[in-house]
Write a protein that holds these residues in place. Structure first.
Motif, PDB file in Angstrom:
ATOM      1  N   ASN A 133       0.841  -1.212   0.000  1.00 30.80           N
ATOM      2  CA  ASN A 133       0.000   0.000   0.000  1.00 30.80           C
ATOM      3  C   ASN A 133       0.867   1.249   0.000  1.00 30.80           C
ATOM      4  N   ALA A 134       1.943   1.211   0.795  1.00 28.62           N
ATOM      5  CA  ALA A 134       2.856   2.356   0.869  1.00 28.62           C
ATOM      6  C   ALA A 134       3.568   2.557  -0.468  1.00 28.62           C
ATOM      7  N   LEU A 135       3.936   1.463  -1.142  1.00 25.75           N
ATOM      8  CA  LEU A 135       4.601   1.581  -2.445  1.00 25.75           C
ATOM      9  C   LEU A 135       3.640   2.117  -3.501  1.00 25.75           C
ATOM     10  N   ALA A 136       2.375   1.721  -3.416  1.00 23.11           N
ATOM     11  CA  ALA A 136       1.370   2.217  -4.377  1.00 23.11           C
ATOM     12  C   ALA A 136       1.182   3.721  -4.225  1.00 23.11           C
ATOM     13  N   LEU A 137       1.245   4.212  -2.996  1.00 27.94           N
ATOM     14  CA  LEU A 137       1.107   5.656  -2.763  1.00 27.94           C
ATOM     15  C   LEU A 137       2.271   6.424  -3.388  1.00 27.94           C
ATOM     16  N   LEU A 138       3.459   5.810  -3.371  1.00 28.03           N
ATOM     17  CA  LEU A 138       4.626   6.462  -3.967  1.00 28.03           C
ATOM     18  C   LEU A 138       4.426   6.722  -5.451  1.00 28.03           C
ATOM     19  N   THR A 139       3.881   5.737  -6.169  1.00 26.58           N
ATOM     20  CA  THR A 139       3.733   5.892  -7.623  1.00 26.58           C
ATOM     21  C   THR A 139       2.686   6.946  -7.941  1.00 26.58           C
ATOM     22  N   ALA A 140       1.717   7.120  -7.061  1.00 28.96           N
ATOM     23  CA  ALA A 140       0.690   8.149  -7.282  1.00 28.96           C
ATOM     24  C   ALA A 140       1.301   9.541  -7.191  1.00 28.96           C
ATOM     25  N   GLN A 141       2.475   9.625  -6.495  1.00 30.17           N
ATOM     26  CA  GLN A 141       3.109  10.932  -6.313  1.00 30.17           C
ATOM     27  C   GLN A 141       4.290  11.144  -7.255  1.00 30.17           C
ATOM     28  N   SER A 142       4.568  10.153  -8.139  1.00 26.45           N
ATOM     29  CA  SER A 142       5.803  10.237  -8.934  1.00 26.45           C
ATOM     30  C   SER A 142       5.531  10.590 -10.396  1.00 26.45           C
ATOM     31  N   ASP A 143       4.674  11.586 -10.607  1.00 24.43           N
ATOM     32  CA  ASP A 143       4.345  11.972 -11.974  1.00 24.43           C
ATOM     33  C   ASP A 143       5.302  13.009 -12.558  1.00 24.43           C
ATOM     34  N   ALA A 144       6.336  13.332 -11.846  1.00 25.03           N
ATOM     35  CA  ALA A 144       7.265  14.357 -12.330  1.00 25.03           C
ATOM     36  C   ALA A 144       8.560  13.730 -12.824  1.00 25.03           C
ATOM     37  N   SER A 145       9.156  14.326 -13.848  1.00 19.47           N
ATOM     38  CA  SER A 145      10.489  13.924 -14.288  1.00 19.47           C
ATOM     39  C   SER A 145      11.492  14.858 -13.605  1.00 19.47           C
ATOM     40  N   PRO A 146      12.729  14.457 -13.374  1.00 16.01           N
ATOM     41  CA  PRO A 146      13.297  13.138 -13.649  1.00 16.01           C
ATOM     42  C   PRO A 146      12.804  12.091 -12.641  1.00 16.01           C
ATOM     43  N   PRO A 147      13.257  10.819 -12.801  1.00 18.15           N
ATOM     44  CA  PRO A 147      12.794   9.766 -11.897  1.00 18.15           C
ATOM     45  C   PRO A 147      12.914  10.168 -10.429  1.00 18.15           C
ATOM     46  N   ASN A 148      11.934   9.717  -9.685  1.00 21.51           N
ATOM     47  CA  ASN A 148      11.690  10.179  -8.338  1.00 21.51           C
ATOM     48  C   ASN A 148      12.372   9.273  -7.308  1.00 21.51           C
ATOM     49  N   LYS A 149      13.525   9.710  -6.738  1.00 25.32           N
ATOM     50  CA  LYS A 149      14.196   8.923  -5.705  1.00 25.32           C
ATOM     51  C   LYS A 149      13.523   9.190  -4.378  1.00 25.32           C
ATOM     52  N   VAL A 150      13.150   8.126  -3.704  1.00 28.04           N
ATOM     53  CA  VAL A 150      12.437   8.298  -2.436  1.00 28.04           C
ATOM     54  C   VAL A 150      13.064   7.416  -1.362  1.00 28.04           C
ATOM     55  N   GLU A 151      13.141   7.953  -0.170  1.00 30.18           N
ATOM     56  CA  GLU A 151      13.566   7.162   0.987  1.00 30.18           C
ATOM     57  C   GLU A 151      12.285   6.685   1.663  1.00 30.18           C
ATOM     58  N   ILE A 152      12.124   5.390   1.712  1.00 30.76           N
ATOM     59  CA  ILE A 152      10.939   4.849   2.391  1.00 30.76           C
ATOM     60  C   ILE A 152      11.394   3.759   3.355  1.00 30.76           C
ATOM     61  N   GLU A 153      10.853   3.831   4.550  1.00 28.97           N
ATOM     62  CA  GLU A 153      11.205   2.814   5.545  1.00 28.97           C
ATOM     63  C   GLU A 153      10.468   1.518   5.211  1.00 28.97           C
ATOM     64  N   PRO A 154      11.179   0.388   5.174  1.00 27.94           N
ATOM     65  CA  PRO A 154      10.466  -0.867   5.001  1.00 27.94           C
ATOM     66  C   PRO A 154       9.564  -1.144   6.205  1.00 27.94           C
ATOM     67  N   TRP A 155       8.550  -1.933   5.982  1.00 33.90           N
ATOM     68  CA  TRP A 155       7.649  -2.332   7.074  1.00 33.90           C
ATOM     69  C   TRP A 155       8.439  -3.108   8.125  1.00 33.90           C
TER      70      TRP A 155
END
Length: 357
Positions: free
Chosen positions: A177-199
């Motif tokens: 679910n957390a990964l799906a939320l990331l893609t909803a926010q990654s509509d901008a170029s260049p590719p979106n590097k994100v720090e996300i804590e694993p479950w």
């Protein structure tokens, strides 16, 4: 070979890296990736619908060896990962290939989550790319890029979790679910590097390098295997009671001239209905295990070379076994006829657990 097992015609010409059955119920199609730079789509049935040597439906050429493959939302959609650094989507009907994203090193694994409509790739550049399937046709949809602490070796998912097994015995479990939320926010170029804590972050229960990880079909946990003839079974639930249940066992070992020879456990696959699992090893052996009862159900006859991949059909009626010479066979070159795919038609109780009714 026994009457309930047959070899598939037209196998790949070099080592097999992955084999996956179609996710569609009662489908007899499966897809195979190979070091010969091709992806192969097969059907267990021939033109007349008869089980036998099966049929090669299509072959999709790539620029470099292909290391992993999976189906998408239907049989018409295939995703590939390989040494050309690309994550590709294949449209089977048109045979067209679209690059979803490019990593900065070889791509080791690719998985598809139908519950979240996500394509996730893991690369030796120590990143995950989280894509939406339509990214290839929409340049504005860039993948979310998640840094990993070390190189990924294997990846598997359930309806809610993604398990990534890495070097240094590191293991990350992500909430999809957390990964799906990331893609909803990654509509901008260049590719979106994100720090996300694993479950969850875990250290592998196995002392040696992880070769494969596979998730339980009931979303409860996973099994992992190592290069040193062992399999570990663990549960997601972080409670002390659940964690106390985890265990590891030795397998895929043979006594040769009074010496215990240990082989890598290359592949694991859970039965979709019974929840038991198959393991395939460098010793050319496939075994079925009841992870709950901690018992081996059966072991099949030794195959002529290392077992590279195993996969159950979505209805649990077939077990496909890909063999190709590995390092343990001591062969640099792969000679003709040594790469094969066998399919076992399973009896009704063949893969049932010991305690199952």
């Amino acid at each position: 070979m026994s009457s309930n097992q047959f070899a598939i015609a037209s196998p790949p010409t070099d080592a097999i890296s992955a084999l996956k059955f179609s996710p569609e119920a009662d489908s007899t199609r499966f897809v195979v990736s190979s070091w010969d730079k091709n992806v192969y789509l097969y059907d267990l049935r021939d033109e007349n619908g008869v089980l036998g040597e099966g049929k090669l439906l299509q072959k999709f050429e790539h620029r470099a060896p292909v290391l992993d493959v999976c189906f998408g939302s239907s049989e018409n959609e295939i995703y590939t990962a390989g040494l050309d650094w690309d994550v590709r989507k294949i449209d089977v009907a048109s045979s067209t290939q679209t690059v979803l994203s490019s990593h900065e090193a070889g791509v080791r694994s690719v998985v598809y989550s139908k519950e979240h409509s996500l394509v996730i790739s893991a690369s030796w550049d120590s990143t995950l790319h989280v894509h939406r399937p339509d990214a290839g046709s929409n340049p504005d949809l860039t993948p979310a890029i998640i840094p990993l602490p070390s190189k990924p070796f294997s990846m598997s998912l359930t309806p809610t979790k993604l398990v990534v097994a890495m070097a240094s015995r590191a293991l990350h479990i992500y909430d999809l679910n957390a990964l799906a939320l990331l893609t909803a926010q990654s509509d901008a170029s260049p590719p979106n590097k994100v720090e996300i804590e694993p479950w969850q972050r875990r250290e592998s229960s196995l002392k040696f390098m992880t070769r494969c990880v596979a998730c339980m079909p009931d979303d409860a946990g996973y099994a992992s295997s190592s290069i040193e003839g062992r399999v570990a079974v663990e549960w997601f639930d972080p409670s002390a009671e659940s964690q106390a249940r985890k265990y590891a066992f030795k397998c895929h070992r043979q006594t040769v001239d009074d010496i215990d020879v240990v082989y890598p456990v290359n592949s694991l696959a859970f039965h979709p209905i019974h929840g038991t699992f198959a393991s395939g090893g460098g010793d050319g052996v496939v075994a079925l295990w009841d992870g709950v009862a901690k018992r081996r159900i059966r072991q099949y006859q030794k195959y002529p070379s290392s077992v590279a991949a195993v996969s159950f059909s979505s209805n649990g009626k077939y077990l496909a076994i890909a063999i190709s010479p590995g390092f343990e066979d001591g062969k640099e070159d792969i000679s003709e006829g040594t790469v094969k795919i066998y399919v076992r038609e399973l009896g009704e109780t063949e893969a049932k657990g010991k305690g199952a009714k």
